[in-house]
Design an enzyme around this catalytic site. Structure first.
Site, PDB file in Angstrom:
ATOM      1  CG  HIS A 182      -2.195  -0.927   0.687  1.00  0.00           C
ATOM      2  ND1 HIS A 182      -2.222  -2.260   0.973  1.00  0.00           N
ATOM      3  CD2 HIS A 182      -3.285  -0.679  -0.077  1.00  0.00           C
ATOM      4  CE1 HIS A 182      -3.312  -2.791   0.417  1.00  0.00           C
ATOM      5  NE2 HIS A 182      -3.966  -1.851  -0.213  1.00  0.00           N
ATOM      6  CD  GLU A 424     -10.038  -7.519  -2.854  1.00  0.00           C
ATOM      7  OE1 GLU A 424      -8.950  -6.984  -3.092  1.00  0.00           O
ATOM      8  OE2 GLU A 424     -10.848  -7.025  -2.047  1.00  0.00           O
ATOM      9  CG  ASP A 448      -5.677  -8.270  -1.979  1.00  0.00           C
ATOM     10  OD1 ASP A 448      -4.625  -8.575  -1.375  1.00  0.00           O
ATOM     11  OD2 ASP A 448      -6.383  -7.312  -1.653  1.00  0.00           O
ATOM     12  CB  CYS A 495     -10.275  -0.829  -8.935  1.00  0.00           C
ATOM     13  SG  CYS A 495     -10.678  -2.069  -7.699  1.00  0.00           S
TER      14      CYS A 495
END
Ligand code: PEP
Ligand code: MG
Length: 536
Positions: A182, A424, A448, A495
């Site tokens: 992240h 995901e 993921d 996304c």
């Protein structure tokens, strides 16, 4: 030094080394009584100086923030803390090591308390202790770091540390981390060049070293010669010129050469990102990561605080669709004030929708805020980490309850807010036909999905070469999900970071993807490929 280039761009500047807690421990014992006296003095001066700077800050901030700083002052002045630290120094431990040790012990005591308010004090204790240590290291609040063009060097950065980086920071490089950690995602959102996974060699960089960071190639030069600097100055200019050229595509419709209209959306986390998204020509928001609102603070945001945040973003969107994803904490996104149990495999553990279905108090507050905000724009609701039809039904049941409660209380909301899910987890991808019957839309989260399909941790730099979104197993699943979604008549977007990779654009178009959501900086380059591609 070679690492993984995770956010493009070139920066030339001076090193600002953020040392981890571990790197601050000296581990040596004090030689004699004189040293003990000296270290006790150092500790007392540090407390006085930290308290003085906290009190000075209290005068400049709002009431709520001042209260938080006041708690830290109290903790620093706590006689028990002083007694424990002095006892450890007397036992020959250096002042800094003693403060770190006592802080750790006190944090653990707070974390294990039953009372929510007291548990939340763990984060204050942590902050207060680190403040003292930074004072002792002579670097409180970046003191001494005057001027601009700093490049942060760290062992690792958390997403909230990345968000909170000083505005003078032009780039960063870390020892740890992978392309979809992240911190890397936040770097792209902010348009900061970044290289992660450089390994322990990066530890040799000292404050003030001259650095060049190439966020595309994943290279960091330490104290390079003039020739390298000249080459990179000109590369930096070329990069900026190309960005300017691409920006000219801003107002062009994203249409393939054979006339298929494609939606280009932005992934955002803050209201500021929304501005940038519009500047780059985004047609809406495909992913609002709400967890950053929860991370950069001392306690859970209230319903009204959340309402203000969602409302602000919806109002700024100018009527474009905004997909708000419910809380996705856990994994590499901890919340300091919501201590989660230590897990051997956090990415396979208590995370995202799993926490929300367990802590329905937190989930319902967020749903209420999102629904109340829905009247201010075109809002879509999205759940992360759905693994089964049952989980989706459970989450939707809670939405239905919240809607009933809002209706009963007379609060306004849009009853037709579409409710979609992220695909995901492989189990969701493989049951996309069933999920599509109960979800209003899909958004494929490749970050993921790739780690779960390939059994490759997205954070682990040692196996970064195995983290391959182009692996046929991943591509087959993506194609399957797009096909199943469309067969059931629901929109399918993507996304995950793959959506913003121009090298994947043609392939994804061919698989039928029509909605791409990505960091705003990536939109122009993806649009350029779309304009030249044919779908049929
Ligand atoms: C993903 O997993 O692809 C995704 C978009 O979510 P996050 O990166 O926040 O886990
Ligand atoms: Mg995800």
């Amino acid at each position: 030094m070679k690492g993984i280039g995770v956010s493009p761009g070139i920066a030339i500047g001076r090193a600002w080394v953020l040392r981890s807690k571990k790197a601050r421990v000296s581990g040596v014992l004090l030689a004699d009584e004189d040293a003990v006296e000296r270290e006790i003095g150092i500790y007392r001066i540090a407390v006085a100086s930290a308290v003085a700077s906290l009190e000075a800050m209290m005068g400049k901030v709002g009431k709520a923030e001042a209260e938080i700083l006041e708690v830290q002052v109290e903790l620093l002045r706590d006689p028990q803390m002083e007694e424990d630290v002095v006892a450890m120094i007397t036992g020959r431990m250096p002042a800094k090591d003693a403060v770190l040790k006592v802080t750790e012990q006190l944090v653990q005591i707070f974390v294990n308390m039953d009372d929510d308010y007291m548990r939340a004090r763990a984060a204050d204790m942590q902050d207060a202790g680190m403040r003292l240590v930074k004072v002792m290291d002579g670097e409180e609040d970046g003191a001494g770091m005057v001027g601009g063009d700093w490049i942060v060097i760290a062992e690792d950065l958390s997403p909230s540390e990345t968000v909170g980086l000083d505005h003078r920071v032009q780039a960063f490089a870390t020892q740890m981390g992978g392309a979809t950690s992240h911190a890397a995602i936040v770097a792209r959102l902010r348009g900061l060049p970044a290289v992660v996974g450089c390994g322990s060699d990066l530890g040799i960089v000292a404050n003030g070293d001259l650095l060049v960071v190439d966020g595309e190639m994943g290279v960091v030069f330490v104290n390079p010669d003039d020739e390298v600097i000249d080459i990179y100055r000109s590369k930096k200019e070329t990069y900026a010129e190309r960005q300017q050229l691409l920006l000219r595509l801003k107002d062009r419709e994203a249409m393939t050469a054979d006339g298929i209209r494609i939606q280009l959306l932005a992934n955002i986390a803050t209201a500021r990102d929304m501005e940038q998204a519009l500047e780059q020509g985004a047609e809406g928001v495909g992913l609002l990561r709400t967890e950053l609102l929860f991370m950069d603070r001392e306690r859970l945001p209230t319903e009204d605080e959340q309402l203000d945040f969602y409302k602000d973003i919806l109002l700024r969107s100018g009527g474009r669709a905004v997909t708000i994803r419910t809380l996705d904490i856990g994994g590499d996104k901890p919340l300091p004030y919501l201590p989660l149990p230590k897990e051997a495999n956090p990415f396979l553990g208590y995370r995202a929708i799993r926490i929300c279905l367990d802590r329905t108090d937190i989930f319902k507050t967020q749903l209420r805020a999102i629904l109340r905000a829905s009247v201010f724009g075109k809002c879509r609701l999205m759940f992360p980490m759905i693994g089964s039809v049952q989980e989706l039904r459970q989450a939707k049941d809670i939405v239905a309850i919240v809607k009933e409660e809002l209706t009963a209380s007379g609060a306004a909301f849009d009853p037709g807010v579409p409710v979609g899910i992220m695909i995901e987890i492989p189990s969701a991808a493989l049951t996309a036909d069933l999920l599509a019957k109960e979800a209003d839309f899909f958004s494929i989260g490749t970050n993921d999905l790739v780690q779960y399909v390939l059994a490759v941790d997205r954070m682990n730099e040692k196996i970064a070469a195995l983290y391959d979104p182009f692996h046929p197993a991943v591509l087959r699943l993506i194609r399957e999900v797009i096909g199943q979604g469309h067969r059931q008549g629901i929109p399918v977007g993507m996304c995950g970071e793959l959506a913003g990779d121009p090298q994947a654009t043609e392939l994804l178009l061919e698989m039928g993807l029509r909605e791409f959501s990505m960091a705003a900086v990536s939109i122009p380059a993806v649009k350029e490929v779309i304009l030249q591609s044919k779908c049929i």
